[in-house]
Enzyme design. Structure first.
Site, PDB file in Angstrom:
ATOM      1  N   HIS A 118       0.860  -1.180   0.000  1.00  0.00           N
ATOM      2  CA  HIS A 118       0.000   0.000   0.000  1.00  0.00           C
ATOM      3  C   HIS A 118       0.899   1.232   0.000  1.00  0.00           C
ATOM      4  CE1 HIS A 118      -3.992  -1.824   1.188  1.00  0.00           C
ATOM      5  NE2 HIS A 118      -3.159  -2.859   1.197  1.00  0.00           N
ATOM      6  N   GLU A 142       1.006   4.014   1.753  1.00  0.00           N
ATOM      7  CA  GLU A 142       1.536   4.502   3.025  1.00  0.00           C
ATOM      8  C   GLU A 142       2.557   3.543   3.627  1.00  0.00           C
ATOM      9  OE1 GLU A 142      -2.377   2.445   3.897  1.00  0.00           O
ATOM     10  OE2 GLU A 142      -1.705   3.914   2.432  1.00  0.00           O
TER      11      GLU A 142
END
Length: 163
Positions: free
Chosen positions: A61, A63
């Site tokens: 992902h 982040e």
């Protein structure tokens, strides 16, 4: 959720949007999400977009990848002087990583009403039972982040592989 002045974070969110748009093939299954880590002085430390489909990595992902790169760049897992800016509200995995990395401030563009773990479904980053509390600045350039994500959601999505 308290409304915070967001104008000072708009340049940082524009950078996260730029990173999100660098996703190699948004039609291949990953939503166009970008994340950027800034240090205490506002210098960019790391940036990343979702990359699960290409890498085959369920943890890729935006982040998570940005936090990994920031930790490598700074030589530490504790990112206590940093701010994470992301175009989409993190889910459970991302929110947990933010807390564990000791990120003091999280800046979000759009809410993830289905999987969001910062306010939409759960509020992990401000759960008093955890060892760290994260300040959340939300809806920075929300019209632009929503438009980018809605464009992805409106596009035909690939079918999952047969098992």
């Amino acid at each position: 959720m308290q409304r915070w002045p967001t104008a000072e974070y708009e340049p940082w969110m524009r950078r996260a949007l730029e990173i999100a748009r660098q996703l190699p093939d948004p039609g291949a299954g990953d939503p166009p999400v970008g994340a950027v880590v800034y240090d205490h002085d506002g210098n960019e430390i790391a940036a990343a977009h979702h990359d699960r489909k290409r890498t085959g990595d369920p943890t890729a992902h935006a982040e998570i990848r940005a936090l990994r790169h920031a930790g490598e760049a700074l030589g530490t897992w504790q990112l206590s002087g940093c701010t994470l800016v992301t175009t989409l509200e993190p889910g459970v995995m991302g929110a947990g990583a933010i807390v564990m990395a000791r990120i003091p401030r999280l800046v979000i563009g759009s809410w993830d009403r289905h999987n969001g773990a910062v306010s939409s479904q759960w509020d992990l980053v401000r759960d008093r039972r955890l060892n760290h509390y994260v300040e959340v600045i939300a809806e920075v350039l929300v019209e632009e982040t929503d438009a980018l994500l809605n464009g992805y959601l409106d596009a035909p999505q690939p079918s999952p592989p047969a098992v």
